[in-house]
Design a protein around this motif. Structure first.
Motif, PDB file in Angstrom:
ATOM      1  N   UNK A   7      23.694  15.759   1.537  1.00  0.00           N
ATOM      2  CA  UNK A   7      23.797  16.367   2.871  1.00  0.00           C
ATOM      3  C   UNK A   7      25.153  16.033   3.500  1.00  0.00           C
ATOM      4  N   UNK A  62      27.866  15.890   2.027  1.00  0.00           N
ATOM      5  CA  UNK A  62      28.886  16.796   1.487  1.00  0.00           C
ATOM      6  C   UNK A  62      29.010  18.038   2.368  1.00  0.00           C
ATOM      7  N   UNK A  63      27.862  18.539   2.837  1.00  0.00           N
ATOM      8  CA  UNK A  63      27.897  19.708   3.721  1.00  0.00           C
ATOM      9  C   UNK A  63      28.567  19.369   5.044  1.00  0.00           C
ATOM     10  N   UNK A  64      28.222  18.205   5.570  1.00  0.00           N
ATOM     11  CA  UNK A  64      28.813  17.768   6.833  1.00  0.00           C
ATOM     12  C   UNK A  64      30.326  17.614   6.685  1.00  0.00           C
ATOM     13  N   UNK A  65      30.718  17.017   5.560  1.00  0.00           N
ATOM     14  CA  UNK A  65      32.162  16.861   5.284  1.00  0.00           C
ATOM     15  C   UNK A  65      32.840  18.229   5.279  1.00  0.00           C
ATOM     16  N   UNK A  66      32.201  19.198   4.626  1.00  0.00           N
ATOM     17  CA  UNK A  66      32.760  20.554   4.524  1.00  0.00           C
ATOM     18  C   UNK A  66      32.923  21.196   5.899  1.00  0.00           C
ATOM     19  N   UNK A  67      32.068  20.795   6.848  1.00  0.00           N
ATOM     20  CA  UNK A  67      32.169  21.319   8.211  1.00  0.00           C
ATOM     21  C   UNK A  67      33.210  20.573   9.032  1.00  0.00           C
TER      22      UNK A  67
END
Lengths: 202, 202
Positions: B42, B44-49
């Protein structure tokens, strides 16, 4: 919390070292969240070990999991850990000629084409970790033959770990796999009218 | 496979946009694998944002999850996504003076000290995603008061998502959380004498 102590010492003639390095088939199934997310989390460990990682996304929409994809690509390109190859069914498998896919191939054919490539890569020992994301579906739908998958996985050479995600993993596959986790839904915000949100759902 | 369609449209007076951006409390519990792994997935998604991410590892051993830690640190330092701050109880919280911890603090006191810092960061809105890894344990053991945790989370300002992992998440917390997944063990290699292995368990 792995304690490192197996509850049984098996009578399989293997040394602890051989047993420790046994290639695993891991299945994340169930109707809850976290099946793919945990598979990509596992990829972080593989990356840290310097393993070549192959991701095959057996999903229709190319937009899914863009966050994980970008993160894994940045990691793969960092030169500090393993490499990452990311293959997406949704926007057309990279090894299939453009004019042979798109409207010309059904999703069933695309899924089968993905599996054919996984077989070639397993035979060539291309990767050390395979993330076959949502691959339980084509098996569940009968697009890819589960018996064949099991037999290919059983006979794969070397030390290649394979993680398969998706709801409805076939029972035969669950029986065959080494490590199986069922993610069950206890509560989900969509139940109370919450829509999926950026950074959490994708 | 999020379908994007909530099954109920709530009567809460919020717009879809407000509802969509509602800060979530996510719990990964159960005896199966993948609780922490999915939490780091999860991230990783936050990092991408581009979100600032704070990880607090409420575990005794500093050696755990070294793969995830290295991967998230490389991502955080890449300048391409969000930042990552990684705090470990096991080797001593970074904000506590060296000579005040180690043998001088019990695990209970260390866990409580971790929670105090989380409270300060929530009040200051330091991060947009908090991974409170294995934080279910100190609550389960009564080291940190679950009612207090719930009240702090309920009143936290802004849009701060919090993921809590660990077996035996207190029922009150599960009731309060927005998204709960129970990871159940179907099969684990340690059951048949397989020891934990590099790249898979850590």
């Amino acid at each position: 919390m792995p304690q490192g102590q197996p509850s049984v010492v098996p009578d399989d003639g293997l040394t602890t070292r051989q047993r420790r390095n046994r290639p695993l088939v891991v299945v994340h199934t169930g109707i809850g969240k976290g099946k793919s997310t945990a598979a990509f989390g596992l990829a972080l460990r593989a990356w840290n070990q310097g393993w070549p990682i192959g991701v095959f996304q057996f999903v229709k929409s190319a937009k899914w999991k863009v966050g994980e994809e970008r993160a894994l690509r940045v990691l793969g390109d960092s030169g500090e850990g393993g490499t990452v190859a990311w293959h997406k069914m949704g926007e057309g498998w990279s090894w299939v000629q453009r004019d042979l896919q798109g409207d010309n191939l059904s999703n069933e054919e695309k899924a089968r084409e993905g599996w054919e490539q996984v077989k070639r890569d397993l035979a060539a020992e291309t990767y050390q970790l395979y993330v076959l994301d949502e691959f339980a579906y084509p098996m569940h739908w009968g697009w890819v033959d589960t018996d064949e998958v099991i037999s290919v996985l059983r006979d794969r050479p070397g030390t290649q770990h394979v993680v398969i995600t998706g709801r409805n993993a076939p029972e035969k596959l669950v029986d065959f796999a080494d490590l199986v986790t069922d993610m069950s839904k206890v509560k989900h915000p969509m139940d109370v009218g919450q829509k999926g949100q950026r950074g959490i759902e994708w």
